[in-house]
Design an enzyme around this catalytic site. Structure first.
Site, PDB file in Angstrom:
ATOM      1  N   GLU A 149     -11.250  -1.055  -4.823  1.00 15.42           N
ATOM      2  CA  GLU A 149     -10.795  -0.417  -3.530  1.00 15.42           C
ATOM      3  C   GLU A 149      -9.378   0.328  -3.898  1.00 15.42           C
ATOM      4  O   GLU A 149      -9.047   0.467  -4.865  1.00 15.42           O
ATOM      5  CB  GLU A 149      -9.904  -1.545  -2.520  1.00 15.42           C
ATOM      6  CG  GLU A 149      -9.026  -2.318  -3.026  1.00 15.42           C
ATOM      7  CD  GLU A 149      -8.466  -3.267  -1.952  1.00 15.42           C
ATOM      8  OE1 GLU A 149      -9.216  -3.760  -0.905  1.00 15.42           O
ATOM      9  OE2 GLU A 149      -7.531  -3.946  -1.910  1.00 15.42           O
TER      10      GLU A 149
ATOM     11  N   HIS B  84      -2.531  -1.403  -5.683  1.00 20.45           N
ATOM     12  CA  HIS B  84      -2.811  -0.281  -4.623  1.00 20.45           C
ATOM     13  C   HIS B  84      -1.418   0.740  -4.941  1.00 20.45           C
ATOM     14  O   HIS B  84      -0.698   0.611  -3.949  1.00 20.45           O
ATOM     15  CB  HIS B  84      -2.581  -0.952  -3.327  1.00 20.45           C
ATOM     16  CG  HIS B  84      -3.247  -0.030  -2.242  1.00 20.45           C
ATOM     17  ND1 HIS B  84      -4.081  -0.352  -1.321  1.00 20.45           N
ATOM     18  CD2 HIS B  84      -2.761   1.271  -1.707  1.00 20.45           C
ATOM     19  CE1 HIS B  84      -4.290   0.555  -0.427  1.00 20.45           C
ATOM     20  NE2 HIS B  84      -3.499   1.561  -0.646  1.00 20.45           N
TER      21      HIS B  84
ATOM     22  N   ASP C 148       0.833  -1.275   0.011  1.00 22.34           N
ATOM     23  CA  ASP C 148       0.036   0.055  -0.035  1.00 22.34           C
ATOM     24  C   ASP C 148       0.860   1.274   0.089  1.00 22.34           C
ATOM     25  O   ASP C 148       0.510   2.130   0.865  1.00 22.34           O
ATOM     26  CB  ASP C 148      -0.963   0.130   1.316  1.00 22.34           C
ATOM     27  CG  ASP C 148      -1.622  -1.206   1.262  1.00 22.34           C
ATOM     28  OD1 ASP C 148      -2.056  -1.767   0.491  1.00 22.34           O
ATOM     29  OD2 ASP C 148      -1.967  -1.399   2.360  1.00 22.34           O
TER      30      ASP C 148
ATOM     31  N   ARG D 106       4.912  -9.116  -0.061  1.00 23.39           N
ATOM     32  CA  ARG D 106       4.724  -7.845  -1.089  1.00 23.39           C
ATOM     33  C   ARG D 106       5.622  -7.063  -1.079  1.00 23.39           C
ATOM     34  O   ARG D 106       6.385  -6.826   0.150  1.00 23.39           O
ATOM     35  CB  ARG D 106       3.315  -7.474  -0.754  1.00 23.39           C
ATOM     36  CG  ARG D 106       1.950  -8.327  -0.981  1.00 23.39           C
ATOM     37  CD  ARG D 106       0.898  -7.574  -0.731  1.00 23.39           C
ATOM     38  NE  ARG D 106       0.574  -7.091   0.647  1.00 23.39           N
ATOM     39  CZ  ARG D 106      -0.496  -6.446   0.986  1.00 23.39           C
ATOM     40  NH1 ARG D 106      -1.401  -6.275   0.329  1.00 23.39           N
ATOM     41  NH2 ARG D 106      -0.479  -6.303   2.359  1.00 23.39           N
TER      42      ARG D 106
ATOM     43  N   ASN E  35     -21.532 -10.123   3.624  1.00 27.86           N
ATOM     44  CA  ASN E  35     -21.278  -9.835   1.934  1.00 27.86           C
ATOM     45  C   ASN E  35     -19.915  -9.071   2.090  1.00 27.86           C
ATOM     46  O   ASN E  35     -19.853  -7.707   2.219  1.00 27.86           O
ATOM     47  CB  ASN E  35     -22.618  -9.003   1.329  1.00 27.86           C
ATOM     48  CG  ASN E  35     -22.107  -8.809   0.121  1.00 27.86           C
ATOM     49  OD1 ASN E  35     -21.091  -9.022  -0.719  1.00 27.86           O
ATOM     50  ND2 ASN E  35     -23.149  -8.365  -0.952  1.00 27.86           N
TER      51      ASN E  35
END
Length: 360
Positions: free
Chosen positions: A230, A296, A55, A326, A191
């Site tokens: 996102e 991201h 991020d 990552r 959900n």
């Protein structure tokens, strides 16, 4: 006898002169010829990944790049004048939440901005239960964001959409500011579908009016793992067109990718119909380059302002998931004739890339 002595003396003097000459030529002189120092070698390239992390976010001001990434328990801030040397910068912890508070756990995706003479950090956090993740704001009036006091301004939210929320960022259009974020409208958190919302900002920590759902997962490439939109990031083209670049699909899959929204000329950012969504991803995995799940992202310009760069995270091997393996990468991108960005494909790890122009 005298003749022999005179000849021997001459030979002796000749040998002495030769010895002195050789000694001087071998550097024995007290005044050697000065030698110019060898200039240091200038490194003109770098390679990805820059460092471990996820991020990534960059904000640049007055020749300084401020960098943030997800830490989990606090917010760290790096500062550098050369993004290719980011890994040599020493981070400073600028915020550690109070233990047990509503924003004390799962501190994700911080982003830095400078508005109206003050610094702001937007970040995600909760109390440890995933359903309670929300977006929050910090404020600092110091000229240097690595100094001064960061004041917790609390949660930033729209009363019409006060549910699970992450990845807050800011879009500025025609002098107005809008808050962008990712949310799950199902308050039961059953959900897991994630959408992107927008609301106008009254000030850097308050939203007004009703939130608009700008985009939801519609295409197959947005639904790998489960449906996700996102990490919205605003981008303005050289011809002043407005885009939102977002991340799609679950971050734990190799197929995490970037999608794009484009605002029509003269459009209202709060009106969904004024945005055009790309039917295809604009940045995807490249297995042959060790780039899995790229996404991201954030944007910045080279020090001389001539180049546009994207910074993002990815995994270096398949099936590494949405976790600590990552790493952070960056590469130059351009714009197409229609004004839309052209990110190309993720460059290979280890490939030597020219540093951003103007770096010292």
């Amino acid at each position: 006898m005298n003749k022999f002595t005179s000849k021997g003396l001459k030979l002796h003097m000749l040998w002495l002169a030769l010895f002195v000459s050789v000694s001087l030529s071998c550097g024995k002189s007290s005044n050697p010829t000065p030698v110019d120092p060898v200039p240091p070698t200038t490194v003109s390239t770098f390679s990805n990944p820059l460092m471990n992390g996820a991020d990534p976010s960059v904000f640049q001001k007055d020749g300084v790049y401020y960098y943030l990434q997800t830490n989990g328990s606090s917010i760290n801030l790096w500062s550098t004048t050369a993004m290719s040397k980011l890994s040599t910068a020493v981070p400073k912890t600028v915020f550690t939440p109070v233990a047990g508070a509503a924003n004390s756990r799962n501190v994700w995706a911080p982003e830095l901005y400078f508005f109206d003479g003050k610094w702001y950090i937007y970040y995600t956090a909760g109390n440890g239960a995933d359903i309670n993740q929300r977006t929050w704001v910090l404020e600092n009036s110091s000229p240097d964001p690595t100094t001064g006091t960061w004041v917790d301004k609390g949660k930033i939210f729209s009363p019409s959409a006060d549910f699970w929320a992450i990845d807050g960022s800011v879009l500025e259009v025609n002098g107005s500011r809008y808050f962008l974020w990712c949310g799950r409208p199902d308050v039961t958190n059953v959900n897991l579908t994630q959408n992107i919302y927008i609301a106008k900002m009254t000030n850097p920590y308050t939203l007004e009016g009703t939130a608009t759902k700008l985009t939801e997962p519609e295409f197959g490439w947005e639904k790998n793992g489960f449906g996700v939109n996102e990490g919205p990031q605003a981008l303005t083209s050289p011809d002043n067109k407005t885009f939102i670049i977002y991340s799609a699909s679950y971050c734990g899959t190799d197929d995490y990718a970037l999608g794009q929204l484009a605002l029509k000329a003269g459009g209202n950012p709060l009106v969904k119909a004024d945005w055009t969504k790309s039917t295809q991803p604009v940045f995807t995995k490249q297995p042959q380059s060790n780039a899995f799940g790229p996404g991201h992202n954030s944007f910045f310009k080279s020090p001389d302002g001539k180049e546009n760069w994207i910074i993002y995270h990815a995994n270096s091997a398949t099936n590494q998931g949405c976790a600590d393996q990552r790493n952070v990468r960056m590469q130059k991108f351009t714009f197409k004739a229609d004004g839309s960005p052209d990110f190309g494909v993720p460059v290979a790890t280890g490939l030597q890339i020219s540093r951003p122009s103007g770096e010292k």
